[in-house]
Design a protein around this motif. Sequence first.
Motif, PDB file in Angstrom:
ATOM      1  N   GLU A  36      23.181 -22.300  17.783  1.00  0.00           N
ATOM      2  CA  GLU A  36      23.177 -20.845  17.639  1.00  0.00           C
ATOM      3  C   GLU A  36      22.345 -20.466  16.425  1.00  0.00           C
ATOM      4  OE1 GLU A  36      26.841 -18.340  18.306  1.00  0.00           O
ATOM      5  OE2 GLU A  36      26.612 -18.069  16.138  1.00  0.00           O
ATOM      6  N   ILE A  37      21.454 -19.495  16.607  1.00  0.00           N
ATOM      7  CA  ILE A  37      20.581 -19.047  15.520  1.00  0.00           C
ATOM      8  C   ILE A  37      20.774 -17.547  15.319  1.00  0.00           C
ATOM      9  CG2 ILE A  37      18.191 -18.720  14.768  1.00  0.00           C
ATOM     10  CD1 ILE A  37      17.459 -21.227  16.293  1.00  0.00           C
ATOM     11  N   GLY A  38      21.074 -17.140  14.106  1.00  0.00           N
ATOM     12  CA  GLY A  38      21.205 -15.735  13.767  1.00  0.00           C
ATOM     13  C   GLY A  38      20.091 -15.334  12.813  1.00  0.00           C
ATOM     14  N   VAL A  39      19.411 -14.251  13.118  1.00  0.00           N
ATOM     15  CA  VAL A  39      18.260 -13.871  12.318  1.00  0.00           C
ATOM     16  C   VAL A  39      18.046 -12.353  12.382  1.00  0.00           C
ATOM     17  CG1 VAL A  39      16.648 -14.211  14.233  1.00  0.00           C
ATOM     18  CG2 VAL A  39      15.806 -14.389  11.889  1.00  0.00           C
ATOM     19  N   SER A  40      17.544 -11.788  11.283  1.00  0.00           N
ATOM     20  CA  SER A  40      17.129 -10.385  11.276  1.00  0.00           C
ATOM     21  C   SER A  40      15.699 -10.304  11.792  1.00  0.00           C
ATOM     22  CB  SER A  40      17.205  -9.823   9.855  1.00  0.00           C
ATOM     23  OG  SER A  40      16.726  -8.498   9.818  1.00  0.00           O
ATOM     24  N   MET A  41      15.354  -9.189  12.463  1.00  0.00           N
ATOM     25  CA  MET A  41      14.015  -9.064  13.014  1.00  0.00           C
ATOM     26  C   MET A  41      12.952  -9.148  11.917  1.00  0.00           C
ATOM     27  SD  MET A  41      15.014  -8.766  16.094  1.00  0.00           S
ATOM     28  CE  MET A  41      13.518  -8.443  16.999  1.00  0.00           C
ATOM     29  N   ILE A  42      13.205  -8.521  10.770  1.00  0.00           N
ATOM     30  CA  ILE A  42      12.376  -8.722   9.586  1.00  0.00           C
ATOM     31  C   ILE A  42      13.304  -8.832   8.378  1.00  0.00           C
ATOM     32  CG2 ILE A  42      10.380  -7.492  10.513  1.00  0.00           C
ATOM     33  CD1 ILE A  42      11.066  -5.144   8.723  1.00  0.00           C
ATOM     34  N   ARG A  43      12.865  -9.549   7.349  1.00  0.00           N
ATOM     35  CA  ARG A  43      13.713  -9.732   6.170  1.00  0.00           C
ATOM     36  C   ARG A  43      13.699  -8.496   5.282  1.00  0.00           C
ATOM     37  NH1 ARG A  43      12.237 -14.535   2.187  1.00  0.00           N
ATOM     38  NH2 ARG A  43      12.990 -15.785   3.939  1.00  0.00           N
ATOM     39  N   LYS A  44      12.512  -8.026   4.936  1.00  0.00           N
ATOM     40  CA  LYS A  44      12.396  -6.826   4.098  1.00  0.00           C
ATOM     41  C   LYS A  44      10.973  -6.284   4.201  1.00  0.00           C
ATOM     42  CE  LYS A  44      11.307  -9.294  -0.214  1.00  0.00           C
ATOM     43  NZ  LYS A  44      11.651  -9.461  -1.641  1.00  0.00           N
ATOM     44  N   TYR A  45      10.773  -5.096   3.654  1.00  0.00           N
ATOM     45  CA  TYR A  45       9.437  -4.492   3.661  1.00  0.00           C
ATOM     46  C   TYR A  45       9.281  -3.599   2.439  1.00  0.00           C
ATOM     47  CZ  TYR A  45      11.591  -0.120   5.190  1.00  0.00           C
ATOM     48  OH  TYR A  45      12.350   1.020   5.250  1.00  0.00           O
ATOM     49  N   GLU A  46       8.035  -3.326   2.076  1.00  0.00           N
ATOM     50  CA  GLU A  46       7.714  -2.424   0.977  1.00  0.00           C
ATOM     51  C   GLU A  46       6.581  -1.504   1.417  1.00  0.00           C
ATOM     52  OE1 GLU A  46       6.705  -4.761  -2.413  1.00  0.00           O
ATOM     53  OE2 GLU A  46       8.725  -5.566  -2.687  1.00  0.00           O
ATOM     54  N   CYS A  47       6.814  -0.200   1.330  1.00  0.00           N
ATOM     55  CA  CYS A  47       5.792   0.793   1.668  1.00  0.00           C
ATOM     56  C   CYS A  47       5.381   1.620   0.456  1.00  0.00           C
ATOM     57  CB  CYS A  47       6.290   1.736   2.757  1.00  0.00           C
ATOM     58  SG  CYS A  47       6.697   0.934   4.299  1.00  0.00           S
ATOM     59  N   GLU A  48       6.182   1.545  -0.602  1.00  0.00           N
ATOM     60  CA  GLU A  48       5.918   2.322  -1.805  1.00  0.00           C
ATOM     61  C   GLU A  48       6.096   1.451  -3.034  1.00  0.00           C
ATOM     62  OE1 GLU A  48       8.531   5.603  -1.913  1.00  0.00           O
ATOM     63  OE2 GLU A  48       7.545   6.712  -0.288  1.00  0.00           O
ATOM     64  N   GLY A  49       5.391   1.828  -4.120  1.00  0.00           N
ATOM     65  CA  GLY A  49       5.587   1.164  -5.391  1.00  0.00           C
ATOM     66  C   GLY A  49       6.833   1.687  -6.079  1.00  0.00           C
ATOM     67  N   ARG A  50       7.107   1.170  -7.265  1.00  0.00           N
ATOM     68  CA  ARG A  50       8.313   1.581  -7.994  1.00  0.00           C
ATOM     69  C   ARG A  50       8.293   3.050  -8.378  1.00  0.00           C
ATOM     70  NH1 ARG A  50       9.450  -3.516 -12.145  1.00  0.00           N
ATOM     71  NH2 ARG A  50       9.879  -5.080 -10.522  1.00  0.00           N
ATOM     72  N   ASP A  51       7.099   3.594  -8.587  1.00  0.00           N
ATOM     73  CA  ASP A  51       6.993   4.997  -8.983  1.00  0.00           C
ATOM     74  C   ASP A  51       6.866   5.935  -7.793  1.00  0.00           C
ATOM     75  OD1 ASP A  51       4.546   4.188  -8.158  1.00  0.00           O
ATOM     76  OD2 ASP A  51       3.430   4.849  -9.930  1.00  0.00           O
ATOM     77  N   GLY A  52       7.077   5.401  -6.575  1.00  0.00           N
ATOM     78  CA  GLY A  52       6.992   6.231  -5.374  1.00  0.00           C
ATOM     79  C   GLY A  52       5.591   6.377  -4.827  1.00  0.00           C
ATOM     80  N   GLU A  53       4.624   5.718  -5.471  1.00  0.00           N
ATOM     81  CA  GLU A  53       3.243   5.806  -5.000  1.00  0.00           C
ATOM     82  C   GLU A  53       3.082   5.053  -3.686  1.00  0.00           C
ATOM     83  OE1 GLU A  53      -1.276   4.579  -6.461  1.00  0.00           O
ATOM     84  OE2 GLU A  53       0.488   4.100  -7.675  1.00  0.00           O
ATOM     85  N   LYS A  54       2.392   5.670  -2.716  1.00  0.00           N
ATOM     86  CA  LYS A  54       2.160   5.038  -1.419  1.00  0.00           C
ATOM     87  C   LYS A  54       1.257   3.822  -1.597  1.00  0.00           C
ATOM     88  CE  LYS A  54       4.408   8.071   1.074  1.00  0.00           C
ATOM     89  NZ  LYS A  54       4.956   8.863  -0.053  1.00  0.00           N
ATOM     90  N   LEU A  55       1.641   2.721  -1.007  1.00  0.00           N
ATOM     91  CA  LEU A  55       0.862   1.490  -1.111  1.00  0.00           C
ATOM     92  C   LEU A  55      -0.261   1.491  -0.090  1.00  0.00           C
ATOM     93  CD1 LEU A  55       3.753  -1.127  -1.480  1.00  0.00           C
ATOM     94  CD2 LEU A  55       2.327  -0.172  -3.295  1.00  0.00           C
ATOM     95  N   GLU A  56      -1.430   1.048  -0.508  1.00  0.00           N
ATOM     96  CA  GLU A  56      -2.553   0.919   0.423  1.00  0.00           C
ATOM     97  C   GLU A  56      -2.291  -0.183   1.431  1.00  0.00           C
ATOM     98  OE1 GLU A  56      -7.360  -0.043   0.408  1.00  0.00           O
ATOM     99  OE2 GLU A  56      -6.292   0.323  -1.475  1.00  0.00           O
ATOM    100  N   ARG A  57      -1.625  -1.226   0.969  1.00  0.00           N
ATOM    101  CA  ARG A  57      -1.219  -2.326   1.841  1.00  0.00           C
ATOM    102  C   ARG A  57       0.299  -2.430   1.822  1.00  0.00           C
ATOM    103  NH1 ARG A  57      -5.204  -6.281   3.086  1.00  0.00           N
ATOM    104  NH2 ARG A  57      -7.230  -5.822   2.173  1.00  0.00           N
ATOM    105  N   TRP A  58       0.910  -2.305   2.984  1.00  0.00           N
ATOM    106  CA  TRP A  58       2.354  -2.467   3.083  1.00  0.00           C
ATOM    107  C   TRP A  58       2.678  -3.957   3.125  1.00  0.00           C
ATOM    108  CZ3 TRP A  58       4.228   1.654   7.182  1.00  0.00           C
ATOM    109  CH2 TRP A  58       3.883   2.920   6.721  1.00  0.00           C
TER     110      TRP A  58
END
Length: 257
Positions: free
Chosen positions: A146-168
Amino acid sequence: MSDPVRKLNQLQQRATQIDNPLQLPLWHEEKRGVPNEVVRSALFNVRNRCVARREFKDEVIAVLSGDICITYSGTELRQDDMDVWMQLLHEARRQPLGQCVEIKPYEFLKDLRWSPTGYYYKKLREHLKRMKFTMLVVNSARLGREIGVSMIRKYECEGRDGEKLERWRIWIEPEVKALFGDVYYTRIDWQQRVKIKGNLAKHLHGVYSSHAQPYPYKVATILEGCGSDMRELRNFRVSLREALEELQRVGFIEHFQ
């Protein structure tokens, strides 16, 4: 087992992981890979966007193969989620799983054939958030466990200051590799897939792509296996015929009966 032996085993395991990092198969650029257990199930169902998504909690997912058991926890996933997940796996296949995958959202949307507008940037983020909070549990004779897994582990779309990242930045769980094995996955023709509009047609495109030869299914089996909310078989037959006709138009099938 003594501590020195245990430590030696752990070091040997780490050395093996370094020498043989978990990596997805390298399919061709015009294809998209997806595990057979997933593509033959109702995990990514065919319900339309007008219907509110429901929440699943360790619920059994219908599968077209009798030796596979899939349970799922999280927000309901549909065919557009499958599009995004396949494209993420496509981007991740050239490097070891678990490492950060960087994507340019503008190019990612173009690959999905989505317009690079604010609406679709927001939609893409919603897909990532939905797949982050998931738990997929797969048990099959092929896996032997049996294997349990999340579809993705994590993601980042913004920097710490809320600035939109050019590369996610997206991270895929290394355990996803076990679902692919070496040969237990389907290579989807992407140019055909992005031309298909109907969710049922997309589902059938994946299912029949997973078989080397055409495989006959009962209409009732297809209804159960696609996750449709239709209850009347006669109504579903109409939708099924329309879906198969769409697969004819994109050149996937020549005829059906």
